[in-house]
Design a protein around this motif. Sequence first.
Motif, short mmCIF file in Angstrom:
data_model
loop_
_atom_site.label_atom_id
_atom_site.label_comp_id
_atom_site.label_asym_id
_atom_site.label_seq_id
_atom_site.Cartn_x
_atom_site.Cartn_y
_atom_site.Cartn_z
N TYR A 142 50.34 35.40 45.37
CA TYR A 142 50.46 35.10 43.93
C TYR A 142 51.87 35.40 43.44
O TYR A 142 52.40 34.74 42.56
CB TYR A 142 49.43 35.90 43.12
CG TYR A 142 48.03 35.38 43.30
CD1 TYR A 142 47.58 34.27 42.58
CD2 TYR A 142 47.15 35.97 44.20
CE1 TYR A 142 46.30 33.77 42.75
CE2 TYR A 142 45.87 35.48 44.38
CZ TYR A 142 45.44 34.39 43.66
OH TYR A 142 44.18 33.88 43.83
N ARG A 143 52.49 36.43 44.03
CA ARG A 143 53.86 36.79 43.65
C ARG A 143 54.84 35.68 44.04
O ARG A 143 55.77 35.36 43.30
CB ARG A 143 54.26 38.12 44.30
CG ARG A 143 53.62 39.33 43.65
CD ARG A 143 53.85 40.61 44.45
NE ARG A 143 53.21 41.74 43.82
CZ ARG A 143 53.75 42.50 42.87
NH1 ARG A 143 54.99 42.27 42.47
NH2 ARG A 143 53.08 43.50 42.33
N ALA A 144 54.64 35.10 45.24
CA ALA A 144 55.54 34.02 45.69
C ALA A 144 55.43 32.83 44.73
O ALA A 144 56.43 32.20 44.38
CB ALA A 144 55.17 33.61 47.11
N VAL A 146 46.31 27.63 40.00
CA VAL A 146 47.09 28.55 40.84
C VAL A 146 46.13 29.29 41.78
O VAL A 146 46.35 29.37 43.00
CB VAL A 146 47.85 29.58 39.96
CG1 VAL A 146 48.47 30.67 40.81
CG2 VAL A 146 48.91 28.89 39.11
N ARG A 147 45.03 29.79 41.23
CA ARG A 147 44.10 30.58 42.04
C ARG A 147 43.46 29.73 43.14
O ARG A 147 43.37 30.16 44.28
CB ARG A 147 43.00 31.20 41.16
CG ARG A 147 43.50 32.15 40.09
CD ARG A 147 42.41 33.10 39.63
NE ARG A 147 42.09 34.08 40.67
CZ ARG A 147 42.83 35.15 40.93
NH1 ARG A 147 43.90 35.42 40.22
NH2 ARG A 147 42.47 35.97 41.91
N LEU A 148 43.02 28.53 42.79
CA LEU A 148 42.32 27.72 43.78
C LEU A 148 43.23 27.38 44.96
O LEU A 148 42.79 27.34 46.11
CB LEU A 148 41.74 26.45 43.14
CG LEU A 148 40.53 26.72 42.23
CD1 LEU A 148 40.07 25.43 41.56
CD2 LEU A 148 39.37 27.35 43.02
N GLY A 179 43.10 42.40 47.57
CA GLY A 179 43.37 41.63 46.35
C GLY A 179 42.53 42.13 45.20
O GLY A 179 42.35 43.34 45.02
N ARG A 180 42.04 41.18 44.39
CA ARG A 180 41.23 41.54 43.21
C ARG A 180 39.84 40.92 43.28
O ARG A 180 38.89 41.44 42.71
CB ARG A 180 41.91 41.03 41.93
CG ARG A 180 43.33 41.52 41.69
CD ARG A 180 43.34 43.01 41.41
NE ARG A 180 44.65 43.48 40.98
CZ ARG A 180 45.72 43.63 41.76
NH1 ARG A 180 45.65 43.33 43.03
NH2 ARG A 180 46.85 44.08 41.27
N ASP A 181 39.77 39.76 43.97
CA ASP A 181 38.55 38.95 43.95
C ASP A 181 38.10 38.59 45.37
O ASP A 181 37.42 37.60 45.55
CB ASP A 181 38.81 37.65 43.16
CG ASP A 181 39.96 36.85 43.77
OD1 ASP A 181 40.75 37.42 44.55
OD2 ASP A 181 40.06 35.65 43.50
N HIS A 186 39.81 40.75 32.71
CA HIS A 186 39.23 39.96 31.63
C HIS A 186 39.48 38.47 31.77
O HIS A 186 39.09 37.70 30.89
CB HIS A 186 39.76 40.44 30.27
CG HIS A 186 39.12 41.73 29.86
ND1 HIS A 186 39.53 42.94 30.35
CD2 HIS A 186 38.08 42.00 29.05
CE1 HIS A 186 38.78 43.90 29.85
NE2 HIS A 186 37.90 43.36 29.06
N ARG A 187 40.16 38.03 32.83
CA ARG A 187 40.39 36.58 32.93
C ARG A 187 39.05 35.90 33.20
O ARG A 187 38.12 36.50 33.77
CB ARG A 187 41.43 36.27 34.00
CG ARG A 187 40.99 36.59 35.39
CD ARG A 187 41.98 36.13 36.43
NE ARG A 187 41.62 36.69 37.71
CZ ARG A 187 42.36 37.52 38.43
NH1 ARG A 187 43.55 37.87 38.01
NH2 ARG A 187 41.93 37.98 39.58
N GLU A 188 39.03 34.61 32.84
CA GLU A 188 37.77 33.88 32.90
C GLU A 188 37.36 33.59 34.35
O GLU A 188 36.20 33.74 34.72
CB GLU A 188 37.96 32.57 32.16
CG GLU A 188 36.72 32.07 31.47
CD GLU A 188 37.11 30.97 30.50
OE1 GLU A 188 36.67 29.84 30.73
OE2 GLU A 188 37.87 31.25 29.55
O1 DC Z 1 48.31 43.54 44.28
P1 DC Z 1 49.58 43.11 43.55
O2 DC Z 1 50.12 44.13 42.58
O3 DC Z 1 50.64 42.60 44.48
O4 DC Z 1 49.12 41.85 42.67
C1 DC Z 1 50.02 41.18 41.82
C2 DC Z 1 49.25 40.42 40.75
O5 DC Z 1 48.50 39.38 41.34
C3 DC Z 1 48.29 41.25 39.91
O6 DC Z 1 48.59 41.11 38.53
C4 DC Z 1 46.94 40.66 40.17
C5 DC Z 1 47.18 39.36 40.84
N1 DC Z 1 46.26 39.15 41.96
C6 DC Z 1 45.13 38.42 41.71
O7 DC Z 1 44.92 37.99 40.58
N2 DC Z 1 44.26 38.16 42.73
C7 DC Z 1 44.48 38.64 43.95
N3 DC Z 1 43.60 38.36 44.93
C8 DC Z 1 45.63 39.41 44.22
C9 DC Z 1 46.51 39.66 43.18
#
Ligand code: DC
Length: 223
Positions: free
Chosen positions: A38-40, A107-109, A128-130, A185-187
Amino acid sequence: MGKFSIAIDGPAGAGKSTVARALAKRLGYIYVDTGAMYRAMALHFIRNGIAEDDFAAMETACDTAEVTIIHTDGEQAVLLNGENVNGFIRTEQVSHMTSVSSVNQKVRLKMVELQRGLAVKENVVMDGRDIGSYVLPDADRKIFLTASVEVRAKRRYDEQKAKGTECSLAEIEESIRERDYRDSHREFAPLVQAEDAVYVDTSGLTIEEVTEELYRLCRGGRG
Ligand code: DC
């Protein structure tokens, strides 16, 4: 037989990447840092002069960004249109743009497709987060790693200080709170603990203790 996958999710600063990397090394798996992907993508938006609230421009720019992951000796490098951008994605500017742009579904997909593709080919520890809740719902092990906001801010502060970067603990704490809020809180595919994830609070633990605990939870293979 399918590949083995370990999903590690949690908020910024919980120690996920350090622990996930150590765990992957110990198990002989590939470590996949999805935040770096996601950073790239966020770096691509910044380089194209896109404003943080211009989602239409981000969606268009998505099509001109090829994000690839390569591994050399177990270490991940993120390529943006063929360029290794590992050295450019850890700045505060990129962190902020990532937090904002990763809310976008397109972006996510795009990233999720890439992440799932990696997990099909390799045994992975993916953080990650999800990951446990959305990307790899059938992961063999799921861990939700967290720590109090104060502890996470102090860790980031110490890291920056060690690098010789001037920073304020209060500002870091505020930025972590903001990021936590946006991530959860994102959808679409927010930060959430998967029902079947093991909750680990790293507040009072060292990196070695957390790695040991996760290794204990993950060894022994499938089941
Ligand atoms: O883990 P990180 O700090 O490198 O993540 C950077 C951002 O990317 C953070 O704001 C959340 C997002 N992210 C995300 O939404 N889903 C992921 N699977 C990984 C990171």
